[in-house]
Design a protein around this motif. Sequence first.
Motif, PDB file in Angstrom:
ATOM      1  N   PRO A 199       1.043  -1.184  -0.318  1.00 42.06           N
ATOM      2  CA  PRO A 199       0.182   0.001  -0.084  1.00 42.06           C
ATOM      3  C   PRO A 199       0.656   1.336  -0.228  1.00 42.06           C
ATOM      4  O   PRO A 199       2.015   1.486   0.321  1.00 42.06           O
ATOM      5  N   THR A 200       0.322   2.252  -0.753  1.00 39.79           N
ATOM      6  CA  THR A 200       0.925   3.137  -1.037  1.00 39.79           C
ATOM      7  C   THR A 200       1.837   4.112   0.364  1.00 39.79           C
ATOM      8  O   THR A 200       2.628   4.733   0.899  1.00 39.79           O
ATOM      9  N   HIS A 201       0.983   4.337   1.422  1.00 44.84           N
ATOM     10  CA  HIS A 201       1.367   4.272   3.286  1.00 44.84           C
ATOM     11  C   HIS A 201       2.293   3.431   3.400  1.00 44.84           C
ATOM     12  O   HIS A 201       2.651   4.542   4.572  1.00 44.84           O
ATOM     13  N   VAL A 202       2.691   2.756   3.863  1.00 47.79           N
ATOM     14  CA  VAL A 202       3.830   1.405   3.453  1.00 47.79           C
ATOM     15  C   VAL A 202       4.603   1.550   2.597  1.00 47.79           C
ATOM     16  O   VAL A 202       5.844   1.707   3.773  1.00 47.79           O
ATOM     17  N   PRO A 255       6.605   4.201   2.380  1.00 41.54           N
ATOM     18  CA  PRO A 255       7.916   5.323   2.677  1.00 41.54           C
ATOM     19  C   PRO A 255       8.531   4.701   4.186  1.00 41.54           C
ATOM     20  O   PRO A 255       9.709   4.726   4.074  1.00 41.54           O
ATOM     21  N   TRP A 256       7.344   3.546   4.650  1.00 43.12           N
ATOM     22  CA  TRP A 256       8.573   2.910   5.691  1.00 43.12           C
ATOM     23  C   TRP A 256       9.607   1.928   6.052  1.00 43.12           C
ATOM     24  O   TRP A 256      11.034   1.909   6.004  1.00 43.12           O
ATOM     25  N   LEU A 257       8.762   1.372   3.955  1.00 45.72           N
ATOM     26  CA  LEU A 257      10.217   0.662   3.692  1.00 45.72           C
ATOM     27  C   LEU A 257      11.690   1.523   3.032  1.00 45.72           C
ATOM     28  O   LEU A 257      12.722   0.672   3.111  1.00 45.72           O
ATOM     29  N   ALA A 258      11.372   1.995   2.789  1.00 46.85           N
ATOM     30  CA  ALA A 258      12.600   3.288   2.264  1.00 46.85           C
ATOM     31  C   ALA A 258      13.479   3.621   3.250  1.00 46.85           C
ATOM     32  O   ALA A 258      14.656   4.529   2.799  1.00 46.85           O
ATOM     33  N   VAL A 259      12.933   3.935   4.797  1.00 41.92           N
ATOM     34  CA  VAL A 259      13.858   4.316   5.625  1.00 41.92           C
ATOM     35  C   VAL A 259      15.027   3.159   6.012  1.00 41.92           C
ATOM     36  O   VAL A 259      16.481   3.046   6.620  1.00 41.92           O
ATOM     37  N   ASN A 260      14.672   1.524   4.950  1.00 42.77           N
ATOM     38  CA  ASN A 260      15.551   0.325   5.543  1.00 42.77           C
ATOM     39  C   ASN A 260      16.611   0.808   4.203  1.00 42.77           C
ATOM     40  O   ASN A 260      16.661   1.195   3.048  1.00 42.77           O
ATOM     41  N   PRO A 261      18.294   0.242   4.922  1.00 43.82           N
ATOM     42  CA  PRO A 261      18.769   1.307   4.140  1.00 43.82           C
ATOM     43  C   PRO A 261      19.293   0.306   3.174  1.00 43.82           C
ATOM     44  O   PRO A 261      20.339   0.557   2.338  1.00 43.82           O
ATOM     45  N   ILE A 262      18.913  -1.475   2.670  1.00 40.34           N
ATOM     46  CA  ILE A 262      19.125  -2.204   2.081  1.00 40.34           C
ATOM     47  C   ILE A 262      18.073  -2.274   1.108  1.00 40.34           C
ATOM     48  O   ILE A 262      18.345  -2.381  -0.103  1.00 40.34           O
ATOM     49  N   THR A 263      17.030  -1.362   0.944  1.00 39.14           N
ATOM     50  CA  THR A 263      15.696  -1.596   0.507  1.00 39.14           C
ATOM     51  C   THR A 263      15.966  -0.629  -1.099  1.00 39.14           C
ATOM     52  O   THR A 263      15.980  -1.442  -1.697  1.00 39.14           O
ATOM     53  N   GLN A 264      17.156   0.255  -0.916  1.00 38.69           N
ATOM     54  CA  GLN A 264      17.312   0.579  -2.877  1.00 38.69           C
ATOM     55  C   GLN A 264      18.406  -0.108  -3.147  1.00 38.69           C
ATOM     56  O   GLN A 264      18.107  -0.377  -4.036  1.00 38.69           O
TER      57      GLN A 264
END
Length: 272
Positions: free
Chosen positions: A209-212, A214-223
Amino acid sequence: MNDFSISARSLVRSLVSHRALLFELVKREISARYKGSVLGVVWSLVTPVLMMAVYTFVFSVVFKARWSTESQSKTEFALVLFAGLMVFNLFSDSISRAPFLIQSSTNYVKKVVFPLEILPLVSLGGSLFHLSVNFLVWLLFYGIFVGIPPLTVGLFIFIIAPLVFLTLGLSWFLASLGVYVRDIGQVIGVCLSVLLFMSPIFYPLSALPTHVKPWLAVNPITQVVEWVRDILLWGVVPSFPTYSAYLASSALVAWLGYAWFQKTRKGFADVI
């Protein structure tokens, strides 16, 4: 030895002067993991091959999973999953051992003049070796089941570079902190378990979901997970400004971790 320089120049000087020692310790680190086993270092190749085979069977045959509705490849999910796990395993392997690096090297701390700052690099070197093997296995399976990979696979080493800096910086920080706070090792184990499922490894970001998101963007390995999949599977080159910003930030984390390590190392012998 009460003063330890925190400058990047001192780090480079240390690496250059101790490069032979570093190389030998990395070799010992790799061989120690398989000491006493029949196949020895061959297990570093056998294990990812078996895991890729299991992923391919479970997700393409049992679950009939697909990463996207457009894809018709039966093995795409396994290849996508393994690509993400390569990134996570590099990070997790070094970070999980970082709090215990100094504790398990008391002889280096107390008895001899030893460049303690290279210990996180030794651990990272072992992790990079296994990443290299996993990458070769991924290329092998891609070649067998899909065909020739996109030319962007050549960017793999550059895409991994920011994660290497980030991992090294956190390893220096945790190696020092682990000396003074013994519970940090257990805390890191729990955090890494959470991080695994809070990373887009078993699912695409588009499924959230869209609101979730941004939380994964905080994860240092997501990108990095997203970039690795882009270059390995879909031939997409990351945005240069975004990549540059991430690389610069990771380099800063690396220097801060090194500075913390140098500032706190004078108390290691007293605590241990």
